[in-house]
Scaffold this motif. Structure first.
Motif, PDB file in Angstrom:
ATOM      1  N   GLY A 268     -49.945 -36.228 -52.619  1.00 39.58           N
ATOM      2  CA  GLY A 268     -49.426 -36.691 -53.202  1.00 39.58           C
ATOM      3  C   GLY A 268     -49.554 -38.056 -52.993  1.00 39.58           C
ATOM      4  O   GLY A 268     -50.954 -38.416 -53.154  1.00 39.58           O
TER       5      GLY A 268
ATOM      6  N   GLU B 288     -42.399 -45.946 -49.176  1.00 38.95           N
ATOM      7  CA  GLU B 288     -42.435 -45.026 -50.026  1.00 38.95           C
ATOM      8  C   GLU B 288     -43.366 -44.016 -50.156  1.00 38.95           C
ATOM      9  O   GLU B 288     -44.356 -44.399 -50.439  1.00 38.95           O
ATOM     10  CB  GLU B 288     -42.074 -45.463 -50.766  1.00 38.95           C
ATOM     11  CG  GLU B 288     -40.642 -46.177 -51.272  1.00 38.95           C
ATOM     12  CD  GLU B 288     -40.618 -47.731 -51.182  1.00 38.95           C
ATOM     13  OE1 GLU B 288     -41.887 -48.350 -51.501  1.00 38.95           O
ATOM     14  OE2 GLU B 288     -39.658 -48.032 -50.781  1.00 38.95           O
ATOM     15  N   SER B 289     -42.762 -42.375 -50.682  1.00 42.27           N
ATOM     16  CA  SER B 289     -44.017 -41.802 -51.221  1.00 42.27           C
ATOM     17  C   SER B 289     -43.216 -40.207 -51.544  1.00 42.27           C
ATOM     18  O   SER B 289     -42.161 -40.215 -51.763  1.00 42.27           O
ATOM     19  CB  SER B 289     -44.559 -40.834 -48.969  1.00 42.27           C
ATOM     20  OG  SER B 289     -44.001 -40.480 -48.671  1.00 42.27           O
ATOM     21  N   ARG B 290     -44.199 -40.026 -51.773  1.00 42.45           N
ATOM     22  CA  ARG B 290     -43.471 -38.543 -53.236  1.00 42.45           C
ATOM     23  C   ARG B 290     -45.353 -37.684 -53.314  1.00 42.45           C
ATOM     24  O   ARG B 290     -45.843 -38.131 -53.002  1.00 42.45           O
ATOM     25  CB  ARG B 290     -43.283 -38.844 -54.568  1.00 42.45           C
ATOM     26  CG  ARG B 290     -44.554 -39.520 -55.209  1.00 42.45           C
ATOM     27  CD  ARG B 290     -44.061 -39.041 -56.441  1.00 42.45           C
ATOM     28  NE  ARG B 290     -43.702 -38.248 -57.150  1.00 42.45           N
ATOM     29  CZ  ARG B 290     -43.900 -37.115 -57.686  1.00 42.45           C
ATOM     30  NH1 ARG B 290     -45.570 -36.981 -57.673  1.00 42.45           N
ATOM     31  NH2 ARG B 290     -43.669 -35.788 -57.980  1.00 42.45           N
TER      32      ARG B 290
ATOM     33  N   ASP C 196     -46.353 -33.723 -54.531  1.00 43.73           N
ATOM     34  CA  ASP C 196     -45.993 -31.793 -55.240  1.00 43.73           C
ATOM     35  C   ASP C 196     -46.410 -31.122 -54.778  1.00 43.73           C
ATOM     36  O   ASP C 196     -47.884 -31.485 -53.719  1.00 43.73           O
ATOM     37  CB  ASP C 196     -46.712 -32.374 -56.833  1.00 43.73           C
ATOM     38  CG  ASP C 196     -45.814 -33.029 -58.031  1.00 43.73           C
ATOM     39  OD1 ASP C 196     -44.601 -32.980 -57.745  1.00 43.73           O
ATOM     40  OD2 ASP C 196     -46.526 -33.404 -58.381  1.00 43.73           O
TER      41      ASP C 196
ATOM     42  N   TYR D 237     -41.546 -33.566 -52.145  1.00 42.68           N
ATOM     43  CA  TYR D 237     -40.210 -34.272 -51.691  1.00 42.68           C
ATOM     44  C   TYR D 237     -40.849 -35.805 -52.156  1.00 42.68           C
ATOM     45  O   TYR D 237     -41.764 -36.437 -52.607  1.00 42.68           O
ATOM     46  CB  TYR D 237     -41.162 -34.071 -50.189  1.00 42.68           C
ATOM     47  CG  TYR D 237     -41.280 -35.155 -50.392  1.00 42.68           C
ATOM     48  CD1 TYR D 237     -41.696 -36.272 -49.505  1.00 42.68           C
ATOM     49  CD2 TYR D 237     -42.722 -34.424 -49.455  1.00 42.68           C
ATOM     50  CE1 TYR D 237     -42.003 -37.454 -48.649  1.00 42.68           C
ATOM     51  CE2 TYR D 237     -44.373 -35.009 -49.374  1.00 42.68           C
ATOM     52  CZ  TYR D 237     -43.860 -36.632 -49.182  1.00 42.68           C
ATOM     53  OH  TYR D 237     -44.718 -36.853 -48.636  1.00 42.68           O
ATOM     54  N   GLU D 238     -39.499 -37.032 -52.158  1.00 42.38           N
ATOM     55  CA  GLU D 238     -39.877 -37.728 -52.742  1.00 42.38           C
ATOM     56  C   GLU D 238     -39.077 -38.638 -51.410  1.00 42.38           C
ATOM     57  O   GLU D 238     -38.107 -38.469 -50.413  1.00 42.38           O
ATOM     58  CB  GLU D 238     -38.137 -37.976 -53.667  1.00 42.38           C
ATOM     59  CG  GLU D 238     -39.088 -37.881 -55.275  1.00 42.38           C
ATOM     60  CD  GLU D 238     -39.009 -38.491 -55.849  1.00 42.38           C
ATOM     61  OE1 GLU D 238     -37.863 -39.658 -56.025  1.00 42.38           O
ATOM     62  OE2 GLU D 238     -39.128 -38.201 -57.297  1.00 42.38           O
ATOM     63  N   SER D 239     -39.848 -39.477 -50.644  1.00 47.57           N
ATOM     64  CA  SER D 239     -39.101 -41.072 -49.124  1.00 47.57           C
ATOM     65  C   SER D 239     -39.256 -41.897 -49.853  1.00 47.57           C
ATOM     66  O   SER D 239     -39.711 -42.507 -50.043  1.00 47.57           O
ATOM     67  CB  SER D 239     -40.801 -40.225 -48.688  1.00 47.57           C
ATOM     68  OG  SER D 239     -39.794 -40.937 -47.408  1.00 47.57           O
ATOM     69  N   GLY D 240     -38.260 -42.638 -49.488  1.00 44.93           N
ATOM     70  CA  GLY D 240     -37.363 -43.512 -49.810  1.00 44.93           C
ATOM     71  C   GLY D 240     -38.239 -44.441 -48.101  1.00 44.93           C
ATOM     72  O   GLY D 240     -37.605 -45.695 -47.392  1.00 44.93           O
TER      73      GLY D 240
ATOM     74  N   ALA E 269     -36.632 -38.712 -46.447  1.00 49.06           N
ATOM     75  CA  ALA E 269     -37.229 -37.564 -47.418  1.00 49.06           C
ATOM     76  C   ALA E 269     -36.268 -36.292 -47.943  1.00 49.06           C
ATOM     77  O   ALA E 269     -35.785 -35.868 -47.219  1.00 49.06           O
ATOM     78  CB  ALA E 269     -37.967 -37.109 -47.361  1.00 49.06           C
TER      79      ALA E 269
ATOM     80  N   TYR F 193     -36.276 -33.181 -50.153  1.00 46.76           N
ATOM     81  CA  TYR F 193     -36.756 -31.708 -50.648  1.00 46.76           C
ATOM     82  C   TYR F 193     -36.695 -31.053 -52.071  1.00 46.76           C
ATOM     83  O   TYR F 193     -34.918 -30.882 -51.820  1.00 46.76           O
ATOM     84  CB  TYR F 193     -37.711 -30.321 -50.188  1.00 46.76           C
ATOM     85  CG  TYR F 193     -37.258 -30.195 -49.555  1.00 46.76           C
ATOM     86  CD1 TYR F 193     -36.296 -29.065 -49.821  1.00 46.76           C
ATOM     87  CD2 TYR F 193     -35.663 -30.176 -47.788  1.00 46.76           C
ATOM     88  CE1 TYR F 193     -35.725 -27.927 -49.393  1.00 46.76           C
ATOM     89  CE2 TYR F 193     -35.043 -30.099 -47.476  1.00 46.76           C
ATOM     90  CZ  TYR F 193     -34.916 -28.467 -48.438  1.00 46.76           C
ATOM     91  OH  TYR F 193     -33.980 -27.434 -47.530  1.00 46.76           O
TER      92      TYR F 193
END
Length: 134
Positions: A86, A93-95, A97, A118-121, A125, A127
């Protein structure tokens, strides 16, 4: 062959430890990190993870980690290992695979395969896990 199922939900980070290694003045940071997360939604459980991180001068970077995930998914209980790749931003923010490591499923989740991410603001997060069970 089994049918593909999509699981969704939220991840809550409960702990995070990071340690820089091989420091060089003025160079981007390399670090190891580990933590503990709770999963809620179609996957209900928890996970321990550990990984490697690279952070550039602006605070953004990349990470690669392995995570043992334990819980109930699709009415079955067991564990499996996720391999994550990722990116993160200086703003939090993070993302990532991920893929389920073949052969890592235990209990009722033995033989599981899948991908997602996942995607996190920042503090929250979401998923998605697209998986197959035998």
């Amino acid at each position: 062959m089994s049918e593909t199922t999509t699981a969704t939900g939220a991840i809550e980070s409960k702990s995070w430890e990071q340690t820089e290694y091989a420091p060089v003045p003025g160079a981007p940071a390399l670090a190891t990190a580990k933590g503990y997360d709770l999963y809620r939604g179609d996957l209900d459980g928890d996970a321990d993870w550990q990984g490697l991180m690279f952070a550039g001068p602006d605070g953004s970077g990349t990470f690669h980690s392995l995570q043992r995930t334990r819980g109930t998914l699709g009415g079955r209980t067991g564990s499996f290992v996720l391999e994550l790749n990722g990116t993160f931003a200086a703003t939090g923010e993070s993302r990532a695979d991920w893929r389920i490591v073949p052969g890592s499923g235990t209990g009722d989740l033995a033989g599981i395969t899948g991908t997602g991410g996942y995607e996190s603001g920042g503090s929250s997060a979401t998923y998605t896990l697209i998986y197959r069970l035998p």
